[in-house]
Enzyme design. Structure first.
Site, PDB file in Angstrom:
ATOM      1  CB  ALA A  77      -0.875  -0.012   1.252  1.00  0.00           C
ATOM      2  CD  GLU A 126      -2.761  -7.453   2.448  1.00  0.00           C
ATOM      3  OE1 GLU A 126      -2.325  -6.319   2.184  1.00  0.00           O
ATOM      4  OE2 GLU A 126      -3.599  -7.659   3.321  1.00  0.00           O
ATOM      5  CD  GLU A 146       1.118  -5.439   5.705  1.00  0.00           C
ATOM      6  OE1 GLU A 146       1.814  -6.388   6.151  1.00  0.00           O
ATOM      7  OE2 GLU A 146       0.623  -5.456   4.567  1.00  0.00           O
TER       8      GLU A 146
HETATM    9  N1  COA Z   1       4.521   3.241  -0.187  1.00  0.00           N
HETATM   10  C1  COA Z   1       4.942   4.409  -0.684  1.00  0.00           C
HETATM   11  N2  COA Z   1       6.182   4.597  -1.174  1.00  0.00           N
HETATM   12  C2  COA Z   1       7.017   3.550  -1.148  1.00  0.00           C
HETATM   13  C3  COA Z   1       6.647   2.294  -0.658  1.00  0.00           C
HETATM   14  C4  COA Z   1       5.324   2.159  -0.147  1.00  0.00           C
HETATM   15  N3  COA Z   1       4.852   1.006   0.321  1.00  0.00           N
HETATM   16  N4  COA Z   1       7.692   1.449  -0.761  1.00  0.00           N
HETATM   17  C5  COA Z   1       8.679   2.160  -1.331  1.00  0.00           C
HETATM   18  N5  COA Z   1       8.269   3.419  -1.547  1.00  0.00           N
HETATM   19  C6  COA Z   1       9.038   4.528  -2.150  1.00  0.00           C
HETATM   20  C7  COA Z   1      10.024   5.148  -1.169  1.00  0.00           C
HETATM   21  O1  COA Z   1       9.373   6.116  -0.364  1.00  0.00           O
HETATM   22  C8  COA Z   1      11.006   5.766  -2.132  1.00  0.00           C
HETATM   23  O2  COA Z   1      10.479   6.949  -2.668  1.00  0.00           O
HETATM   24  P1  COA Z   1      11.448   8.248  -2.888  1.00  0.00           P
HETATM   25  O3  COA Z   1      12.505   7.743  -3.817  1.00  0.00           O
HETATM   26  O4  COA Z   1      10.536   9.243  -3.510  1.00  0.00           O
HETATM   27  O5  COA Z   1      11.959   8.595  -1.540  1.00  0.00           O
HETATM   28  C9  COA Z   1      11.060   4.749  -3.268  1.00  0.00           C
HETATM   29  O6  COA Z   1       9.847   4.015  -3.193  1.00  0.00           O
HETATM   30  C10 COA Z   1      12.195   3.760  -3.126  1.00  0.00           C
HETATM   31  O7  COA Z   1      12.105   3.177  -1.842  1.00  0.00           O
HETATM   32  P2  COA Z   1      13.373   3.037  -0.850  1.00  0.00           P
HETATM   33  O8  COA Z   1      12.859   2.695   0.506  1.00  0.00           O
HETATM   34  O9  COA Z   1      14.266   4.221  -0.964  1.00  0.00           O
HETATM   35  O10 COA Z   1      14.099   1.778  -1.533  1.00  0.00           O
HETATM   36  P3  COA Z   1      14.987   0.619  -0.866  1.00  0.00           P
HETATM   37  O11 COA Z   1      15.479  -0.177  -2.004  1.00  0.00           O
HETATM   38  O12 COA Z   1      15.951   1.159   0.126  1.00  0.00           O
HETATM   39  O13 COA Z   1      13.922  -0.299  -0.021  1.00  0.00           O
HETATM   40  C11 COA Z   1      11.845  -1.506   0.307  1.00  0.00           C
HETATM   41  C12 COA Z   1      12.902  -0.988  -0.694  1.00  0.00           C
HETATM   42  C13 COA Z   1      10.710  -2.115  -0.499  1.00  0.00           C
HETATM   43  C14 COA Z   1      12.478  -2.580   1.223  1.00  0.00           C
HETATM   44  C15 COA Z   1      11.351  -0.321   1.175  1.00  0.00           C
HETATM   45  O14 COA Z   1      10.972   0.745   0.323  1.00  0.00           O
HETATM   46  C16 COA Z   1      10.168  -0.656   2.051  1.00  0.00           C
HETATM   47  O15 COA Z   1      10.335  -1.242   3.096  1.00  0.00           O
HETATM   48  N6  COA Z   1       8.952  -0.255   1.622  1.00  0.00           N
HETATM   49  C17 COA Z   1       7.755  -0.386   2.423  1.00  0.00           C
HETATM   50  C18 COA Z   1       7.244  -1.811   2.464  1.00  0.00           C
HETATM   51  C19 COA Z   1       6.045  -1.905   3.389  1.00  0.00           C
HETATM   52  O16 COA Z   1       6.138  -1.680   4.573  1.00  0.00           O
HETATM   53  N7  COA Z   1       4.869  -2.224   2.808  1.00  0.00           N
HETATM   54  C20 COA Z   1       3.648  -2.328   3.546  1.00  0.00           C
HETATM   55  C21 COA Z   1       2.936  -1.056   3.563  1.00  0.00           C
HETATM   56  S1  COA Z   1       1.487  -1.103   4.607  1.00  0.00           S
END
Ligand code: COA
Length: 272
Positions: A77, A126, A146
């Site tokens: 999300a 999901e 989450e």
């Molecule tokens: N929602 C919104 N933006 C997200 C996102 C999410 N779920 N996951 C990644 N992004 C965005 C980041 O904010 C970043 O944006 P920016 O470049 O404008 O700052 C971009 O995607 C790249 O993410 P980043 O975290 O810098 O990359 P990374 O390679 O270091 O890590 C992940 C990748 C997927 C491990 C990490 O982004 C992450 O943990 N995301 C969230 C996953 C999550 O908790 N999902 C459940 C949501 S309820």
């Protein structure tokens, strides 16, 4: 063989958030917010539902591959969208709007194969769990993180993981928020194939195309019996199956299948 490649309707005047590509009997629907790891905001989910409507209406589409553009399938999300919500009423409206699109996929009548590469996290997993089958690249990482945000998976994760893994194993993953490797996901039965990273799309397409070449009505009725039957007591599920069998036997394709067997020839199915 039909072939077409095009973007969906751009929402917000920008680039399409979902891409549409048809190759033979398979429509590939691609989440397209690669700079955000395809995080699912409402405009993207709306485009996804529209693409599913299109795939359902197109008689030439026998199966769908659901994929992600760029480095990942989907990181869940859109956390930025969630951060803008305040109060219970707003949160409930957002959850309900999102659920409508997830249910669109859950109710989609044709087979769906999810092609997982990179991350399939949170709502991304999901979404993949609402597909029928999953093919993962060997370095893919799956999980429900989450809990690490003080939340829970709100689009089916607690329910579907518990049904797929049993409650104790589901709880361990849901409580830890840890990511699992593609191999672990294979052992747990969350994915059906682990393939080299560069082959995820091709293998997902091949699997979808193989199913799409089967008798179309039988494929759809089987899907319905399996998913709807899982929500019923066994006796009711068996009744659903018998009804579906009788209906299929009365179709042109059902008649063609048994006649072709007796006449020792290949059946010609027409989906009616
Ligand atoms: N929602 C919104 N933006 C997200 C996102 C999410 N779920 N996951 C990644 N992004 C965005 C980041 O904010 C970043 O944006 P920016 O470049 O404008 O700052 C971009 O995607 C790249 O993410 P980043 O975290 O810098 O990359 P990374 O390679 O270091 O890590 C992940 C990748 C997927 C491990 C990490 O982004 C992450 O943990 N995301 C969230 C996953 C999550 O908790 N999902 C459940 C949501 S309820």
């Amino acid at each position: 063989m039909r072939a077409a490649s095009e973007a969906g309707e751009p929402s917000q005047g920008g680039e399409a958030l979902v891409l549409w590509h048809v190759d033979g009997p398979v429509a590939r629907i691609t989440l397209n917010r690669p700079d955000k790891y395809n995080a699912l905001n409402l405009p993207l989910l709306q485009e996804l539902s529209r693409a599913l409507d299109r795939a359902e209406a197109d008689d030439g589409v026998g199966a769908v591959v659901l994929a992600g553009a760029g480095r990942a399938f989907c990181a869940g999300a859109d956390i930025a969208e969630m951060a803008g919500l305040s109060g219970l009423a707003e949160a409930e409206r957002w959850v309900a709007a999102r659920a409508e699109h997830f249910q669109r996929l859950a109710r989609f009548p044709k087979p769906v194969v999810a092609a997982l590469h990179g991350f399939a996290l949170g709502g991304g997993l999901e979404l993949a769990l609402q597909a029928d089958l999953r093919v993962a690249g060997e370095s893919a990482q799956l999980g429900q993180p989450e809990v690490l945000l003080g939340l829970l998976p709100g689009a089916g994760g607690t329910q579907r993981l518990a049904r797929l893994l049993g409650p104790a194993r589901a709880l361990e993953w849901l409580w830890s928020g840890q990511r699992m490797t593609a191999r672990q996901a294979l052992e747990l039965g969350l994915v059906q194939r682990v393939v080299p990273d560069g082959e995820v799309l091709a293998q997902a397409h091949e699997l979808a195309a193989r199913i799409a070449r089967q008798a179309p009505l039988a494929v759809r009725f089987i899907k319905r019996c399996v998913w709807e039957g899982l929500e019923m007591p066994l006796a009711q599920g068996l009744a659903l199956e018998r009804q579906a069998f009788a209906q299929l036997l009365a179709t042109r394709d059902g008649q063609e299948g048994v006649r072709a067997f007796l006449e020792r020839r290949q059946p010609q199915f027409q989906g009616r």
